[in-house]
Design a protein around this motif. Structure first.
Motif, PDB file in Angstrom:
ATOM      1  N   ASN A 137      32.134 -35.335  41.167  1.00 31.72           N
ATOM      2  CA  ASN A 137      32.091 -36.747  41.540  1.00 31.72           C
ATOM      3  C   ASN A 137      31.987 -37.701  40.359  1.00 31.72           C
ATOM      4  N   ARG A 138      31.170 -37.349  39.374  1.00 31.72           N
ATOM      5  CA  ARG A 138      30.956 -38.280  38.264  1.00 31.72           C
ATOM      6  C   ARG A 138      31.938 -38.038  37.114  1.00 31.72           C
ATOM      7  N   ILE A 139      32.374 -36.794  36.918  1.00 40.06           N
ATOM      8  CA  ILE A 139      33.273 -36.489  35.801  1.00 40.06           C
ATOM      9  C   ILE A 139      34.724 -36.454  36.276  1.00 40.06           C
ATOM     10  N   ALA A 140      35.013 -35.656  37.290  1.00 39.19           N
ATOM     11  CA  ALA A 140      36.396 -35.524  37.770  1.00 39.19           C
ATOM     12  C   ALA A 140      36.790 -36.619  38.753  1.00 39.19           C
ATOM     13  N   GLU A 141      35.830 -37.400  39.228  1.00 40.03           N
ATOM     14  CA  GLU A 141      36.106 -38.506  40.155  1.00 40.03           C
ATOM     15  C   GLU A 141      36.995 -38.041  41.307  1.00 40.03           C
ATOM     16  N   MET A 142      36.550 -36.964  41.949  1.00 38.96           N
ATOM     17  CA  MET A 142      37.304 -36.359  43.044  1.00 38.96           C
ATOM     18  C   MET A 142      37.526 -37.355  44.176  1.00 38.96           C
ATOM     19  N   LYS A 143      38.753 -37.368  44.696  1.00 31.17           N
ATOM     20  CA  LYS A 143      39.147 -38.291  45.755  1.00 31.17           C
ATOM     21  C   LYS A 143      39.548 -37.513  47.002  1.00 31.17           C
ATOM     22  N   VAL A 157      27.162 -22.356  40.726  1.00 30.22           N
ATOM     23  CA  VAL A 157      27.771 -23.683  40.674  1.00 30.22           C
ATOM     24  C   VAL A 157      29.082 -23.713  41.448  1.00 30.22           C
ATOM     25  N   GLY A 158      29.950 -22.751  41.173  1.00 28.22           N
ATOM     26  CA  GLY A 158      31.281 -22.752  41.770  1.00 28.22           C
ATOM     27  C   GLY A 158      31.271 -22.670  43.276  1.00 28.22           C
ATOM     28  N   SER A 159      30.321 -21.912  43.851  1.00 26.12           N
ATOM     29  CA  SER A 159      30.307 -21.732  45.303  1.00 26.12           C
ATOM     30  C   SER A 159      29.982 -23.020  46.043  1.00 26.12           C
ATOM     31  N   LEU A 160      29.204 -23.907  45.432  1.00 24.43           N
ATOM     32  CA  LEU A 160      28.986 -25.215  46.046  1.00 24.43           C
ATOM     33  C   LEU A 160      30.146 -26.151  45.739  1.00 24.43           C
ATOM     34  N   ALA A 161      30.711 -26.046  44.527  1.00 27.09           N
ATOM     35  CA  ALA A 161      31.825 -26.917  44.163  1.00 27.09           C
ATOM     36  C   ALA A 161      32.997 -26.747  45.129  1.00 27.09           C
ATOM     37  N   VAL A 162      33.319 -25.507  45.499  1.00 29.40           N
ATOM     38  CA  VAL A 162      34.464 -25.314  46.398  1.00 29.40           C
ATOM     39  C   VAL A 162      34.177 -25.904  47.783  1.00 29.40           C
ATOM     40  N   GLN A 163      32.928 -25.835  48.227  1.00 29.57           N
ATOM     41  CA  GLN A 163      32.603 -26.377  49.546  1.00 29.57           C
ATOM     42  C   GLN A 163      32.611 -27.903  49.547  1.00 29.57           C
ATOM     43  N   LEU A 164      32.099 -28.505  48.481  1.00 34.98           N
ATOM     44  CA  LEU A 164      32.155 -29.963  48.369  1.00 34.98           C
ATOM     45  C   LEU A 164      33.604 -30.429  48.287  1.00 34.98           C
ATOM     46  N   ALA A 165      34.435 -29.660  47.578  1.00 33.15           N
ATOM     47  CA  ALA A 165      35.844 -30.017  47.466  1.00 33.15           C
ATOM     48  C   ALA A 165      36.552 -29.880  48.806  1.00 33.15           C
ATOM     49  N   LYS A 166      36.228 -28.836  49.569  1.00 28.09           N
ATOM     50  CA  LYS A 166      36.852 -28.644  50.878  1.00 28.09           C
ATOM     51  C   LYS A 166      36.611 -29.839  51.788  1.00 28.09           C
ATOM     52  N   ALA A 167      35.446 -30.450  51.668  1.00 25.91           N
ATOM     53  CA  ALA A 167      35.106 -31.587  52.519  1.00 25.91           C
ATOM     54  C   ALA A 167      35.986 -32.797  52.243  1.00 25.91           C
ATOM     55  N   LYS A 168      36.697 -32.795  51.114  1.00 26.35           N
ATOM     56  CA  LYS A 168      37.574 -33.914  50.753  1.00 26.35           C
ATOM     57  C   LYS A 168      38.982 -33.744  51.312  1.00 26.35           C
ATOM     58  N   GLY A 169      39.287 -32.579  51.892  1.00 24.04           N
ATOM     59  CA  GLY A 169      40.517 -32.445  52.665  1.00 24.04           C
ATOM     60  C   GLY A 169      41.733 -31.917  51.953  1.00 24.04           C
ATOM     61  N   ASP A 216      44.919 -31.604  41.197  1.00 24.53           N
ATOM     62  CA  ASP A 216      44.437 -32.910  40.732  1.00 24.53           C
ATOM     63  C   ASP A 216      43.137 -32.764  39.945  1.00 24.53           C
ATOM     64  N   VAL A 217      42.341 -31.750  40.293  1.00 24.00           N
ATOM     65  CA  VAL A 217      41.033 -31.538  39.669  1.00 24.00           C
ATOM     66  C   VAL A 217      40.896 -30.053  39.322  1.00 24.00           C
ATOM     67  N   TYR A 218      40.420 -29.786  38.110  1.00 22.87           N
ATOM     68  CA  TYR A 218      40.052 -28.424  37.733  1.00 22.87           C
ATOM     69  C   TYR A 218      38.595 -28.436  37.306  1.00 22.87           C
ATOM     70  N   TYR A 219      37.774 -27.642  37.989  1.00 25.75           N
ATOM     71  CA  TYR A 219      36.361 -27.497  37.634  1.00 25.75           C
ATOM     72  C   TYR A 219      36.221 -26.210  36.822  1.00 25.75           C
ATOM     73  N   GLU A 220      35.916 -26.371  35.539  1.00 28.77           N
ATOM     74  CA  GLU A 220      35.965 -25.270  34.581  1.00 28.77           C
ATOM     75  C   GLU A 220      34.581 -24.667  34.340  1.00 28.77           C
ATOM     76  N   ASN A 221      34.460 -23.376  34.673  1.00 26.41           N
ATOM     77  CA  ASN A 221      33.229 -22.631  34.403  1.00 26.41           C
ATOM     78  C   ASN A 221      33.429 -21.452  33.450  1.00 26.41           C
TER      79      ASN A 221
END
Length: 332
Positions: A137-143, A157-169, A216-221
């Motif tokens: 949200n603050r770095i990648a400004e996911m839309k 970290v990644g397991s929550l990131a994918v779920q938060l991203a899924k909520a964006k559609g 559009d967004v890559y979350y790098e771990n």
């Protein structure tokens, strides 16, 4: 009172050996005014701790040889000379890798009041969860509708990131290694791609198959091959949030950077590293959004639990072998 703790007496080179870690004890001094004594119940081990073992200051000071290692922990105050923290208060603090911690009261915080197990405040509602939320949200400004790629997608970290991203559609793709992690991702509506046995070209092909439109967004771990393949699959205007590069944490020599870094120019992408502590002022905002979802069971989270202070080094080393699904925790 005695405190047992884990320490190191030398800086590791490469992947630390189990023998590097020593279990020692020390007599705690009498409590000073404003101090509390905490009996720890849960300890966190996290990949960033490897950097603190190297003796070099980065964004955080290195561990002191011979002193107790440090990390996030949860416990109960068993003695207090701080009026705001009476005996029996459950708190979170950074005096981990030990069974009893003695700290100034300003270095502990009460646990929030959501109806969740207390150890959730070390994982999904703690630093890892906040890291996932801040990166997206603050770095990648996911839309809404963004296609999102996450490496290390079944970790804390990644397991929550994918779920938060899924909520964006949008389309969400997660990179992981073991079959159980891939299965977990698929069960949560995430397209899962294995990195095992793939070079950059092969991983790029697998990502293109999973999401032909690009990301559009890559979350790098992870870094390494995952980063190179991700760069090949960016859409114009993509944003990359760099949380970590665990593939390099135990490297004994500098590793080559991505050979296709020019894709950032070609795709007019933005790549930004971040440290979650720089964004901690937004933790209440994160809790307000994510806390009720966790309490209501709308966000799933995984924990890998190891029993006993003596097993803390082994739990830490498992992080670099893919031995955890979700948050790695030690229960005392």
């Amino acid at each position: 009172m005695q405190s047992r703790y884990v320490t190191i007496h030398a800086h590791p080179e490469g992947t630390p050996e189990r023998e590097l870690f020593a279990l020692e004890s020390a007599e705690l001094p009498a409590l000073a005014e404003g101090e509390v004594r905490v009996r720890n119940t849960w300890l966190s081990v996290d990949p960033y701790m490897r950097g603190r073992m190297s003796g070099v200051a980065t964004y955080i000071e290195p561990f002191t040889l011979g002193a107790p290692l440090e990390g996030a922990a949860i416990g109960e105050i068993i003695e207090s000379r701080a009026e705001a923290f009476p005996t029996g208060t459950k708190v979170r603090h950074m005096g981990g890798w030990r069974d009893v911690a003695q700290l100034p009261a300003e270095r502990v915080e009460r646990l929030p009041a959501f109806d969740v197990p207390e150890q959730a405040y070390l994982g999904v509602l703690g630093m890892p969860g906040m890291t996932a939320w801040a990166g997206l949200n603050r770095i990648a400004e996911m839309k809404e509708g963004d296609n999102v790629l996450v490496s290390g997608a079944a970790g804390a970290v990644g397991s929550l990131a994918v779920q938060l991203a899924k909520a964006k559609g949008g389309t969400v793709v997660g990179i992981a290694g073991t079959q159980d992690k891939l299965d977990w991702l698929e069960a949560h509506g995430v397209k899962a791609v294995s990195y095992k046995g793939k070079d950059t070209a092969q991983l790029t092909a697998a990502l293109n198959e999973a999401c032909p439109e690009g990301f559009d967004v890559y979350y790098e771990n992870v870094g390494g091959t995952c980063l190179e393949a991700a760069l090949n699959t960016l859409r114009v205007g993509a944003r990359i949030a760099v949380c970590g590069m665990i593939s390099r944490y135990n490297a004994e020599a500098p590793s080559a950077g991505p050979g296709n870094l020019a894709m950032i120019l070609i795709r007019r992408a933005r790549m930004e590293g971040f440290i979650v502590f720089d964004h901690w002022a937004h933790y209440p905002e994160f809790l307000e959004e994510v806390g009720p979802q966790v309490a209501a069971g709308r966000l799933d989270y995984e924990e890998t639990v190891v029993e006993g202070l003596e097993q803390t080094p082994g739990a830490f080393l498992q992080l670099f072998e893919g031995g955890n699904r979700g948050k790695m925790l030690v229960r005392l």
